[in-house]
Design an enzyme around this catalytic site. Structure first.
Site, PDB file in Angstrom:
ATOM      1  N   GLU A  19       0.835  -1.205   0.000  1.00 34.02           N
ATOM      2  CA  GLU A  19       0.000   0.000   0.000  1.00 34.02           C
ATOM      3  C   GLU A  19       0.872   1.259   0.000  1.00 34.02           C
ATOM      4  O   GLU A  19       1.853   1.350   0.742  1.00 34.02           O
ATOM      5  CB  GLU A  19      -0.930   0.004   1.217  1.00 34.02           C
ATOM      6  CG  GLU A  19      -1.835   1.227   1.264  1.00 34.02           C
ATOM      7  CD  GLU A  19      -3.026   1.032   2.196  1.00 34.02           C
ATOM      8  OE1 GLU A  19      -3.694  -0.025   2.094  1.00 34.02           O
ATOM      9  OE2 GLU A  19      -3.279   1.921   3.019  1.00 34.02           O
ATOM     10  N   GLU A  65      25.438  -6.653 -17.874  1.00 31.06           N
ATOM     11  CA  GLU A  65      25.875  -7.518 -18.974  1.00 31.06           C
ATOM     12  C   GLU A  65      26.505  -6.730 -20.113  1.00 31.06           C
ATOM     13  O   GLU A  65      27.154  -7.290 -20.991  1.00 31.06           O
ATOM     14  CB  GLU A  65      24.730  -8.384 -19.493  1.00 31.06           C
ATOM     15  CG  GLU A  65      23.566  -7.605 -20.087  1.00 31.06           C
ATOM     16  CD  GLU A  65      22.477  -7.377 -19.052  1.00 31.06           C
ATOM     17  OE1 GLU A  65      22.812  -7.198 -17.866  1.00 31.06           O
ATOM     18  OE2 GLU A  65      21.305  -7.361 -19.423  1.00 31.06           O
TER      19      GLU A  65
END
Lengths: 749, 749
Positions: free
Chosen positions: A69, A469
């Site tokens: 929430e 990467e």
């Protein structure tokens, strides 16, 4: 995708439920009832389900979930921060989030901080299943219906129906008005039928205003009977409190899911405030621990985490709690830590598609996007928000929808997360030359600090630092950026990696994913001339689109068709090709990509300042290039293409720089390929002239232009010493793009 | 595709022009003018061009062509033969064929031998660009317009406009009627605008009825001016005759292509007849050679070939002849030999798509088909001929068109090419048992003669002998067919072979093609029970559809979606997936595949005969199974699946044959998977009962049923000796499928 592509964006779409769904997939089952010819491969079952069905399937498979929430922020920059928090907390795999509603804060407005807009952003731009709170107390039916209609229009599908707090003590029940949440539930069902999933609040210790605990339970039953789908409870401090409440609910016939509201204690003040608001009592075993450490925030937070974890464990071990709801107070650390300790925070690297899917219902069939917006998915979603139909399967089947105008760079969810000061530190307080720009790109690639010692964490086209990467390509990227091949997007080739590959994988298990190598960059027209010569050697292996800001498009794309550059083969499915190099949309992307030079970079500097003129020169004169290596089973040749281009430039520096006849020859390359031009005749007419004339001009007016670029390239220190010279130079350079003003430029000099 | 798939079907769509087209493809060019978002990848430019544009592109690229003229056959079996001749001669790559028009032969009718139907078949079923001749002499405008409208409706796009021979000597010009071919050309243009490409006839020595050679040339010019697109000439015997005529045409302003009509002399009689009809004179140098050998057919044919080759060489060497038109007289040998010697007969193994494309204009976007009809493409085309829209790109985008009824097995182009006698020799005059059927399949696979010494060249599902590459799978196929896994379709897995691969390749150069392994077969319910157990081990690697004649469909296809089993990745294109295993269309194919047992095989035998009852038993009780191995990069596991099934059957023969409780267990497998059933409730209701009861019955009544299958399987010689026993047995077997009659069968025994 590797370079400058935030792979992680899409990863919160947990595949857990997908895999459990897959095990039920022995069947034509559910979906075959609707139609065996669905219009999309439906890789992710979750994506098309409504929230209550997702819950049902999780409960059936015993797969516990959590939800989060948040409350709406007060300021625009708070909104930007909250949205990036959504992105980060989305990676842990919440089943949904919910956004609270504060009548005093204009929650239904179009302001970027309104509850409605925040929930809409979470759904549409962050791909999060979201519940919008709505209170009905002191509201007219028309106003409530208006909020609901707007919510529906924005793609919201779930409402938390609340009474809300009466303003002042003189509140009285209104005849026919909204006096209780039940009235709101009834109203939603009567006006919007079954469209919304409805959540209501439960009070484990009874609502503070209720006559009794039992009376409150009866009210809760009424809310459920009126059409609520599930219950989220108010916070509590003891597992027993909830478990008793749960049993009592079941005893009076409430059968829907009941989710406990968990409040990890994060600080002394916030606890006191919340307890006051909710009229709850903090149990003695907690106050006894907390009071002594009330000034030690860290100690309280650690205790809060420990207490929440213990309570959650009891709840989960009871076997009666399918999911946990967290009151985050818009903070990350405590909730994430509780979830990690519970083993519920699962950063599943698997993604249904290579890009971040949107949770808007009308986008649930979307399964292809142009690669260009890979680093700017929110911009793509924004610019296509008015499409009635999304390309699915074959891109070409779409009824050629128009892209939205690029009219507002200050949309809050497109804003840079960095301040102007931070950007200036990263990109340079003062640019000396085009090479200063090359250096910014190079620092971004290498993650090395720039000359003033600041790391370049983002670029106008890339809001995030390079993905890890990308290190694989770092050397090549550094080399080419240093020489003015300013890369903004790339992906390596992939020849059939498993769909579960942690880096490259996406889609359901058991499949294989593929990519064609892709490289996109800005570079000078001089480089483009050499590149075009080089590309002849790579026909038909390499497809290219080369375009300048004026829209001249040089391409060898067959029939201007899209080129699929990412695709996946899965068990029992048609081929999915979620990323394409689409010639049409490239022209829209081109506008955005060039505009970012000006809007995000040039405008950091004062009007007419040398720095701004340098960026403007690049904007006006550079080309945006994309290259696809079609031969995906072989090692990418795109670096070789760039190397060959540099080799050609190096081999004949005097040819390209000094000998005017050679420079005349270069534009001929462009002229020789008129059939490769985009068809728009006005562009054809205007652009070759510009290009053809520009190099001529560069050399016809050696006293201005020929010197200027040399200076810009070779002698930044000169320019640094002589800013007034620089001030003239870019202006002249700018003029070189248009044939007419050049002589004036030369004359004025 | 390898097993039982006639790869060669599609191969005549020569890629020659495609490759030359590709070299022009540096451009957005032509097609970008229309729309850059085309709805299909347009792999083969030729496919969407009209004939005159194909000619233009061939002439521009200097790519010489040939075309072939045929006349309509007299009989239905002649039509079947001619159509298979189209298929064979199509492989050499003619640019077009043309079909002559003989008013006396009802050429515009719906008869299978009419000119219109033959031309339509060539276009729609053989994928050949075709020209329909049309004569106008003695015809009303209404009749001519009717023929043209019908031709257009059937997909014909080219008309050879001729006057035709007046009937009798009392022919007179008709006021306002069709007196000359020019009138017909004008009529076509006026009524059908630019829809048809129009060809007219040229007479190198002048029309026999023309007042003079010059007068005839003027008539020709009128025909061209009226709207003809190109000219084909009457036959001639000397190259000079044609070259002079060509120069004379050019001299009076005829600029369209003029194609020489080549008539290879094939026999003395046919030459005499043709010369008489065409009122031509055979030059003395030819008669001098031919007269002495007039009774030696082979010698004359050899001379004809030599003479034609020499003449064609002169024509081609002139540089003025873009293509040669051959009067084939519906024969193959001479024309093919001339073309081979000229180097124009090119069996290009490359295909635009893995299946034979149709030349009907509305099918030009078609780029996906279910794999099931791979061996029966003409049947697929027939059954989908009324579709308004063809699935392209994603199969699912098609608006679920219905398949045509399977109401006529005697459509001439679906007829077996073999006579009933020949079929009986191949498939057995008298069947002894189900194993006799297994033997037929095995002989077909191994290409070994059957017991009566006849080779099995076709099966009801496979009109052609096995493709040579199937030898790779021969051992496995033999093994499984011998044991009652009756294979009718298969393809091996392919993991990225070049699109130019001579066996597996298709589509433009520079691409890669892929396949998932596929196997389709009929087999007994006993085998299916074991198979279903085995398949659990192969989840989700193997997808299956298992259906009996009643339509019960057991499958693990996710969401009943199509599974792409053949796809290609090409430079600059979206993914093309031309072959799918589509669950919907499998149910249509199932009807066809089961019906072929009865229509093509059972009906060879007398009603109630044991042979017919055996086939009917298989039809009523066997299942049609298809298997896809989704893991295309690995060696296919489908043979292992079948081996595992046999192993399970072998390991527990007493379990499966003798122990009733085990047999009860087997149907439970089927019952345990109700969610895998196709949704049709009535099927669900009827089918499991049948299956569940059948094995029970088989064993509840051992004195009849238990013995009968044993006998059928194990002791054919017993049955051979006791045909009256056999006569009873299959009936009983047939009854076993329905629970009720079984007791009667037992009682009657």
């Amino acid at each position: 995708m590797v370079n400058q592509v935030q792979r992680v964006d899409g990863s919160w779409q947990s595949c857990k439920s997908d895999s459990s769904g897959a095990s039920n997939n022995n069947s034509g089952g559910e979906s075959s009832k609707e139609s065996s010819r669905c219009s999309t491969p439906v890789l992710d079952v979750d994506r098309s389900d409504r929230l209550r069905d997702k819950m049902r399937r999780r409960m059936e498979s015993g797969d516990r979930w959590f939800s989060l929430e948040f409350f709406p922020p007060r300021t625009a920059s708070g909104a930007v921060n909250l949205i990036s928090r959504f992105d980060r907390m989305g990676t842990g795999g919440p089943l949904f989030i919910d956004i609270t509603w504060h009548p005093a804060g204009d929650p239904g407005s179009d302001k970027e901080t309104s509850s409605l807009m925040i929930a809409s952003t979470a759904v549409n731009y962050c791909g999060l299943e979201s519940i919008l709170h709505l209170t009905c107390c002191n509201q007219t039916k028309e106003k409530i219906s208006g909020h609901l209609a707007k919510a529906k229009h924005l793609g919201l599908k779930n409402i938390m129906a609340l009474r809300g707090d009466p303003v002042g003590a003189d509140w009285e029940e209104e005849e026919g008005g909204f006096n209780y949440a039940t009235d709101l539930v009834k109203h939603i069902r009567s006006e919007f039928d079954d469209y919304f999933d409805i959540c209501v609040a439960g009070y484990p210790t009874g609502h503070p205003e209720a006559e009794s605990y039992e009376e409150d339970l009866r009210h809760l039953k009424e809310k459920v009977d009126a059409g609520a789908d599930f219950i989220i409870t108010q916070l509590f401090f003891r597992a027993d409190t909830f478990l008793k409440f749960l049993d009592d609910c079941r005893a009076i016939g409430i059968t829907c899911p009941i989710l406990p509201g968990i409040f990890p204690i994060q600080g002394y003040q916030s606890l006191r405030q919340l307890v006051k608001l909710s009229k709850l009592e903090v149990p003695e075993e907690i106050t006894r621990v907390i009071e002594p450490i009330k000034d030690n925030d860290a100690a309280i937070r650690n205790y809060g985490i420990k207490q929440a974890v213990e309570m959650c464990r009891v709840l989960l071990d009871s076997g009666k709690v399918p999911g946990l709801h967290f009151y985050t107070l818009n903070r990350e650390v405590a909730t994430m830590e509780v979830l990690r300790q519970l083993g519920l925070w699962i950063e599943d690297p698997r993604r249904p598609l290579p890009w971040a899917v949107s949770a808007h219902p009308k986008r649930k069939v979307e399964d292809v996007r142009p690669i260009f917006w890979a680093s700017r998915p929110k911009s793509y979603i924004y610019r296509t928000q008015d499409w009635d139909e999304f390309p699915n399967g074959r891109w070409g089947n779409s009824s050629s929808p128009a892209f939205g105008e690029l009219n507002d760079y200050y949309l809050f969810y497109l804003k840079s997360k960095s301040s102007k000061d931070a950007l200036l530190k990263m990109w340079g307080d003062e640019l000396m030359s085009e090479e200063s720009v090359y250096e910014v790109f190079t620092c971004y690639i290498t993650a090395q600090p720039n000359r003033s010692g600041h790391k370049v964490m983002c670029l106008p086209w890339n809001d995030e630092p390079l993905a890890p990467e990308t290190n694989l390509l770092k050397d090549e990227l550094e080399k080419v950026n240093r020489r003015g091949v300013l890369t903004i997007n790339s992906q390596p080739n992939i020849n059939g990696k498993p769909s579960t590959d942690p880096i490259a994988g996406w889609g359901p298990a058991g499949g294989y994913v593929f990519q064609k190598a892709y490289l996109e960059f800005f570079t000078s027209s001089e480089n483009v001339n050499a590149l075009l010569k080089v590309l002849k050697k790579y026909e038909p292996r390499v497809n290219y689109h080369i375009v300048n800001v004026h829209g001249r498009n040089l391409t060898n794309a067959p029939d201007m068709q899209p080129n699929a550059v990412t695709w996946g083969i899965f068990p029992g499915r048609e081929i999915v090709q979620p990323t394409v190099v689409d010639p049409d949309s490239f022209m829209y992307w081109k506008d955005e990509a060039f505009a970012l030079w000006i809007e995000q970079w040039a405008k950091l500097y004062e009007d007419e300042s040398p720095s701004r003129m340098i960026i403007k020169y690049i904007h006006d004169n550079y080309f945006l290039v994309n290259l696809v290596d079609n031969d995906f089973p072989l090692e990418s040749c795109l670096w070789q293409v760039i190397d060959d281009m540099f080799e050609l430039l190096d081999a004949a520096p005097e040819t390209l720089h000094d000998a005017p006849e050679t420079l005349h020859a270069a534009p001929e390359t462009l002229d020789a390929a008129p059939e490769t031009l985009d068809a728009a005749p006005e562009t054809l007419h205007a652009a070759p002239e510009t290009l053809h004339d520009a190099p001529e001009t560069l050399h016809a007016a050696p006293e201005t232009l020929h010197d200027a670029p040399e200076t810009l390239h070779a002698a930044p220190e000169t320019l640094h010493d002589a800013p007034e010279t620089l001030h003239d130079a870019p202006e002249t350079l700018h003029a070189a793009a248009a044939p007419e003003p050049v002589k004036d430029g030369a004359a004025s000099k």
